[in-house]
Design a protein around this motif. Structure first.
Motif, PDB file in Angstrom:
ATOM      1  N   LEU A  61      43.260  39.525  46.485  1.00  0.00           N
ATOM      2  CA  LEU A  61      42.985  40.659  45.608  1.00  0.00           C
ATOM      3  C   LEU A  61      42.851  40.120  44.202  1.00  0.00           C
ATOM      4  N   GLN A  62      41.799  40.508  43.507  1.00  0.00           N
ATOM      5  CA  GLN A  62      41.714  40.122  42.108  1.00  0.00           C
ATOM      6  C   GLN A  62      41.299  41.311  41.265  1.00  0.00           C
ATOM      7  N   LEU A  63      41.832  41.353  40.043  1.00  0.00           N
ATOM      8  CA  LEU A  63      41.608  42.494  39.170  1.00  0.00           C
ATOM      9  C   LEU A  63      41.080  42.015  37.827  1.00  0.00           C
ATOM     10  N   ALA A  64      40.132  42.779  37.278  1.00  0.00           N
ATOM     11  CA  ALA A  64      39.615  42.460  35.947  1.00  0.00           C
ATOM     12  C   ALA A  64      39.460  43.754  35.171  1.00  0.00           C
ATOM     13  N   ASP A  65      40.131  43.852  34.054  1.00  0.00           N
ATOM     14  CA  ASP A  65      40.069  45.028  33.194  1.00  0.00           C
ATOM     15  C   ASP A  65      39.746  44.525  31.787  1.00  0.00           C
ATOM     16  N   GLY A  66      39.604  45.414  30.830  1.00  0.00           N
ATOM     17  CA  GLY A  66      39.338  44.979  29.452  1.00  0.00           C
ATOM     18  C   GLY A  66      38.139  44.060  29.419  1.00  0.00           C
ATOM     19  N   ARG A  67      38.318  42.872  28.860  1.00  0.00           N
ATOM     20  CA  ARG A  67      37.226  41.892  28.876  1.00  0.00           C
ATOM     21  C   ARG A  67      37.603  40.701  29.751  1.00  0.00           C
ATOM     22  N   GLN A  68      38.468  40.935  30.701  1.00  0.00           N
ATOM     23  CA  GLN A  68      38.954  39.839  31.542  1.00  0.00           C
ATOM     24  C   GLN A  68      37.891  39.347  32.539  1.00  0.00           C
ATOM     25  N   ILE A  69      38.053  38.075  32.904  1.00  0.00           N
ATOM     26  CA  ILE A  69      37.227  37.488  33.960  1.00  0.00           C
ATOM     27  C   ILE A  69      38.157  37.101  35.102  1.00  0.00           C
ATOM     28  N   SER A  70      37.850  37.597  36.296  1.00  0.00           N
ATOM     29  CA  SER A  70      38.659  37.280  37.462  1.00  0.00           C
ATOM     30  C   SER A  70      37.742  36.658  38.504  1.00  0.00           C
ATOM     31  N   ASP A  71      38.066  35.458  38.902  1.00  0.00           N
ATOM     32  CA  ASP A  71      37.113  34.657  39.672  1.00  0.00           C
ATOM     33  C   ASP A  71      37.822  34.017  40.869  1.00  0.00           C
ATOM     34  N   THR A  72      37.145  34.036  42.012  1.00  0.00           N
ATOM     35  CA  THR A  72      37.602  33.242  43.160  1.00  0.00           C
ATOM     36  C   THR A  72      36.409  32.493  43.729  1.00  0.00           C
ATOM     37  N   HIS A  73      36.546  31.214  43.841  1.00  0.00           N
ATOM     38  CA  HIS A  73      35.562  30.398  44.546  1.00  0.00           C
ATOM     39  C   HIS A  73      36.287  29.769  45.726  1.00  0.00           C
TER      40      HIS A  73
ATOM     41  N   SER B 281      47.899  30.691  56.449  1.00  0.00           N
ATOM     42  CA  SER B 281      47.622  32.056  56.037  1.00  0.00           C
ATOM     43  C   SER B 281      47.885  32.142  54.540  1.00  0.00           C
ATOM     44  N   GLY B 282      46.855  32.356  53.779  1.00  0.00           N
ATOM     45  CA  GLY B 282      47.000  32.418  52.316  1.00  0.00           C
ATOM     46  C   GLY B 282      46.710  33.832  51.816  1.00  0.00           C
ATOM     47  N   VAL B 283      47.679  34.390  51.090  1.00  0.00           N
ATOM     48  CA  VAL B 283      47.507  35.717  50.505  1.00  0.00           C
ATOM     49  C   VAL B 283      47.655  35.578  48.994  1.00  0.00           C
ATOM     50  N   SER B 284      46.647  35.978  48.257  1.00  0.00           N
ATOM     51  CA  SER B 284      46.727  35.795  46.810  1.00  0.00           C
ATOM     52  C   SER B 284      46.413  37.090  46.077  1.00  0.00           C
ATOM     53  N   ALA B 285      46.976  37.219  44.891  1.00  0.00           N
ATOM     54  CA  ALA B 285      46.685  38.361  44.032  1.00  0.00           C
ATOM     55  C   ALA B 285      46.756  37.878  42.597  1.00  0.00           C
ATOM     56  N   HIS B 286      45.663  37.982  41.894  1.00  0.00           N
ATOM     57  CA  HIS B 286      45.702  37.630  40.475  1.00  0.00           C
ATOM     58  C   HIS B 286      44.920  38.632  39.649  1.00  0.00           C
ATOM     59  N   GLY B 287      45.393  38.819  38.433  1.00  0.00           N
ATOM     60  CA  GLY B 287      44.750  39.771  37.536  1.00  0.00           C
ATOM     61  C   GLY B 287      45.448  39.770  36.198  1.00  0.00           C
ATOM     62  N   GLY B 288      44.780  40.315  35.202  1.00  0.00           N
ATOM     63  CA  GLY B 288      45.379  40.405  33.875  1.00  0.00           C
ATOM     64  C   GLY B 288      45.138  39.190  33.008  1.00  0.00           C
TER      65      GLY B 288
ATOM     66  N   GLN C 147      57.578  42.752  42.068  1.00  0.00           N
ATOM     67  CA  GLN C 147      56.868  44.021  41.942  1.00  0.00           C
ATOM     68  C   GLN C 147      55.367  43.830  41.695  1.00  0.00           C
ATOM     69  N   PRO C 148      54.660  43.375  42.707  1.00  0.00           N
ATOM     70  CA  PRO C 148      53.240  43.061  42.525  1.00  0.00           C
ATOM     71  C   PRO C 148      52.419  44.207  41.931  1.00  0.00           C
ATOM     72  N   LEU C 149      52.651  45.425  42.407  1.00  0.00           N
ATOM     73  CA  LEU C 149      51.863  46.558  41.903  1.00  0.00           C
ATOM     74  C   LEU C 149      52.104  46.790  40.431  1.00  0.00           C
ATOM     75  N   VAL C 150      53.377  46.766  40.052  1.00  0.00           N
ATOM     76  CA  VAL C 150      53.720  47.015  38.652  1.00  0.00           C
ATOM     77  C   VAL C 150      53.130  45.916  37.782  1.00  0.00           C
ATOM     78  N   SER C 151      53.286  44.675  38.228  1.00  0.00           N
ATOM     79  CA  SER C 151      52.862  43.577  37.372  1.00  0.00           C
ATOM     80  C   SER C 151      51.344  43.465  37.294  1.00  0.00           C
ATOM     81  N   LEU C 152      50.647  43.860  38.346  1.00  0.00           N
ATOM     82  CA  LEU C 152      49.191  43.736  38.323  1.00  0.00           C
ATOM     83  C   LEU C 152      48.494  45.000  37.830  1.00  0.00           C
ATOM     84  N   LEU C 153      49.043  46.153  38.172  1.00  0.00           N
ATOM     85  CA  LEU C 153      48.372  47.412  37.838  1.00  0.00           C
ATOM     86  C   LEU C 153      49.096  48.208  36.769  1.00  0.00           C
ATOM     87  N   GLY C 154      50.301  47.769  36.417  1.00  0.00           N
ATOM     88  CA  GLY C 154      51.093  48.572  35.501  1.00  0.00           C
ATOM     89  C   GLY C 154      51.545  49.868  36.157  1.00  0.00           C
ATOM     90  N   GLU C 155      51.561  49.847  37.498  1.00  0.00           N
ATOM     91  CA  GLU C 155      51.950  51.045  38.244  1.00  0.00           C
ATOM     92  C   GLU C 155      53.426  51.008  38.563  1.00  0.00           C
TER      93      GLU C 155
END
Lengths: 422, 267
Positions: A275-287, A244-251, A411-419
């Motif tokens: 979950l992946q997040l891309a803001d600004g000019r970021q590229i977020s990719d999963t293959h 079971s793999g759970v991943s979250a990357h962004g920023g 703190q996944p939410l804070v670190s990924l969303l700044g929330e």
């Protein structure tokens, strides 16, 4: 030995992307550690192939420019401040050079692998999952100077945290991990990779699950600024095993995750939540790639992405069901949230189904925040921007709350969303 | 409770509204004073649900004419969240499911937004938990629903109880309940109606939007309005609802047809 490895990259020397690899290989060559021989092989392979470009199908939407803008040198990050270790968790620090096991007493059932067994085993899961020649894997192979290799027997109640922080320094941090789960073993492993500078975190995990083994795996990777991430997770499963793999990357300026799974004889269970997040000019990719090499296997895959600003999100989910993989049950869902007119989402299922007695479902949705959900919150006195944040958080939480419990300290939410977390 | 001298909370005058290019409301006028319970009845498509959504500020509806004053202020110029903070509450016919957002957190954020609107201090997590546990009793709701995502996987009855729980927490001055009785079995109806009766008082008012008489068996309205084709066709006391129950909506159609024919005949 130094001269030998220096000779390989000269063909590609000079300015431009080829020169970037050459310069990197020049700084990464040499050394007499256990990985020296495989490093040299990877360096030679890397020097002979061009950098992935938009003409390669697997890199069609993913521009390497943020990566080749980095200083092509090796990075050994300084220790960084980290949250307290959660109860029931053991944290191992990865800086690519020091021994993460120094001064650590491993929990019962977990032991390091070394010597001839390590050299023999390393790379086998990459080969089994068809990952050995992937460019990020070669890059890692050509630069990693140490490997954390662990064998797991029985049920291990302690969860392992494998943690790196590339920090603000320049260069490339290369990490290599190997997990061997013996029959019936079970363990929880959380990878955390952070960075705040112009650097690349390159990480390759190989995991082999023997019969009936259970691996609960998390990967939490919040990046920042010019930082790049290339992460490969190669998993080979025997029958009756559960991954079971759970991943979250962004920023990340460029963040790419490649889960590569194979069920060697089928009849295993694989779950991927991302979950992946891309803001600004970021590229977020999963293959991702899932191969059923035998009958009766299962896959449950949920991939979620959020693109805002000028961000770009890419998902390619390959599932291979050859003729011998009868009675495969695979479900893949890609759910995407497009928050800006200038953001872009590319999502693609890639199912190759030859067997005829299978259930393979897939679906993809791309939407904005739902107007009826926003209005419902507003009608309860919640301002539009706060309502949007709540909905975004809800979208992310569906994946984040599935991370191993040890992830909460980060703190996944804070670190990924700044929330603000709860 | 009708008191002619009670303050006017809501004053709707000649309200007209459309969704996309379709006119729905064609001149609705209604005055609601403190202490009153109004029932707005009518067939599907008569415009009664539109009226509730326009009052709450749903962005899909465009007001094309008329005025709405709430506590003497222009309601239509306010964003939906400001209407809610000022004490206007809409109980949804179809409460929205919001995956990933915990019901408890949603209720706390909403309650604090309303408290801020009343000039009261925000409640911290602990104080709020005490409050919500007390208010749960109004709708006899299982505290387990607080831990779930907002309305996600709730049955129809549980969703409606959750609406009335929100009403109990937000302490509205004017509650507009859109088809709160739809999809409820008789027990759930009794509990939801009990909640509404419990919360109705001399200082607030309730606007019940309903298709059926049966809700009015358990909540007694002071006024009953019959809507058709985007207008209030007739206003009366609770006996008007009984008349509707007895005679059905056919006479409404007849009356409407007559109304629409009249100008042509005059010509």
């Amino acid at each position: 030995m130094v001269a030998a490895s220096l000779s390989t990259p000269t063909a590609a020397a000079g300015a431009g992307p080829g020169g970037w690899i050459a310069a990197l290989l020049a700084t990464a060559s040499g050394g007499a550690d256990a990985l020296a021989a495989s490093r040299q092989r990877a360096a030679q392979a890397l020097a002979q192939i061009p950098l992935p470009s938009r003409r390669d199908e697997a890199w069609r939407f993913t521009d390497l420019a943020p990566l080749t803008a980095l200083n092509p040198t090796l990075l050994t990050p300084a220790p960084a401040a980290q949250p307290e270790v959660a109860a029931g968790s053991l944290r191992l620090h990865l800086d690519g050079r020091s021994d993460p096991l120094a001064g650590i007493s491993l929990p019962a059932g977990v032991e390091p692998i070394s010597g001839a067994e390590l050299s023999e085993t390393l790379g086998q899961v990459l080969a089994a999952t068809g990952s050995a020649d992937l460019w990020p894997v070669l890059l890692n192979g050509a630069t990693a100077r140490s490997v954390l290799a662990l064998r797991v027997r029985g049920a291990v109640p302690t969860s392992l945290e494998l943690v790196s922080d590339a920090g603000g320094g320049e260069g490339i941090l290369s990490l290599r991990l190997l997990l061997l789960l013996e029959p019936g073993a079970s363990v929880e492993v959380l990878q955390v990779h952070r960075s705040s500078g112009a650097n690349l975190t390159s990480v390759v995990l190989e995991a082999r699950l023997r019969e009936g083994a259970v691996l609960r795996h998390g990967l939490l990777a919040p990046g920042d600024g010019a930082a790049c991430l290339l992460a490969t997770v190669a998993v080979e499963q025997a029958t009756g095993s559960r991954y079971s793999g759970v991943s979250a990357h962004g920023g990340w300026a460029l963040g790419r995750l490649e889960p590569r799974l194979v069920q060697r004889e089928g009849a295993a269970h694989s779950a991927l939540k991302a979950l992946q997040l891309a803001d600004g000019r970021q590229i977020s990719d999963t293959h991702s790639q899932m191969v059923f090499a035998g009958p009766g296997g299962r896959l449950e895959q949920l991939h979620k992405a959020v693109a805002d600003g000028h961000g770009r999100s890419v998902f390619n989910g390959a599932v291979q069901v050859p003729r011998l993989a009868q009675r495969t049950d695979a479900a893949q869902l890609s759910r995407n949230l497009l928050l800006s007119d200038r953001a872009r989402i590319d999502t693609k299922p890639e199912l190759e189904i030859v067997a005829d007695d299978v259930r393979c479902a897939h679906g993809a949705t791309v939407s904005r925040l739902q107007q009826d959900e926003l209005f419902y919150l507003q009608s309860r006195g919640i301002a539009a921007d706060q309502a949007a944040r709540l909905l975004l958080r809800g979208f992310c939480e569906e994946v984040l709350q599935e991370l191993p419990a040890a992830a909460a300290a980060w703190q996944p939410l804070v670190s990924l969303l700044g929330e603000e977390g709860r | 409770m009708i008191r002619p001298d009670a303050p006017v909370l809501l004053e709707i005058h000649d309200l007209q509204a459309r969704v996309e290019d379709q006119p729905i409301l064609k001149g609705v006028s209604l005055t609601v004073r403190a202490g009153e319970i109004h029932a707005v009845m009518g067939r599907n498509g008569s415009g009664k649900s539109t009226l509730s959504k326009v009052l709450a500020g749903h962005p899909a509806y465009t007001v094309t004419g008329g005025t709405v004053h709430y506590l003497g202020e222009d309601l239509l110029s306010l964003e939906p969240e400001l209407r809610a903070r000022a004490g206007l509450f809409l109980g949804f016919q179809y409460p929205v499911e919001i995956p990933g957002v915990s019901n408890l957190e949603f209720l706390r954020v909403a309650t604090n937004a309303r408290r801020a609107g009343k000039g009261e201090e925000e409640l911290d997590t602990f104080a709020f938990e005490d409050l919500v546990r007390e208010r749960l009793q109004v709708v006899q709701m299982d505290p387990a629903f607080l831990e779930r995502s907002v309305n996600e996987g709730f049955s129809g009855g549980e969703k409606k109880r959750n609406e009335i729980l929100q009403m109990a927490l937000l302490d509205p001055l004017v509650a507009v309940l859109d088809e709160t009785d739809s999809g409820l079995d008789i027990d759930a109806l009794r509990i939801v109606a009990g909640g509404v009766n419990h919360l109705a008082g001399p200082d607030n008012a309730t606007l019940l939007i309903t298709h059926y008489q049966r809700l009015l068996d358990v909540i007694t309205p002071d006024y009953v309005h019959v809507m058709a084709a985007g207008r209030i066709l007739r206003t009366g006391g609770k006996e008007l609802a009984l008349e509707l129950e007895e005679r059905g909506y056919d006479w409404v159609d007849a009356e409407l047809a007559a109304l629409e024919r009249t100008p042509a005949e005059v010509l």
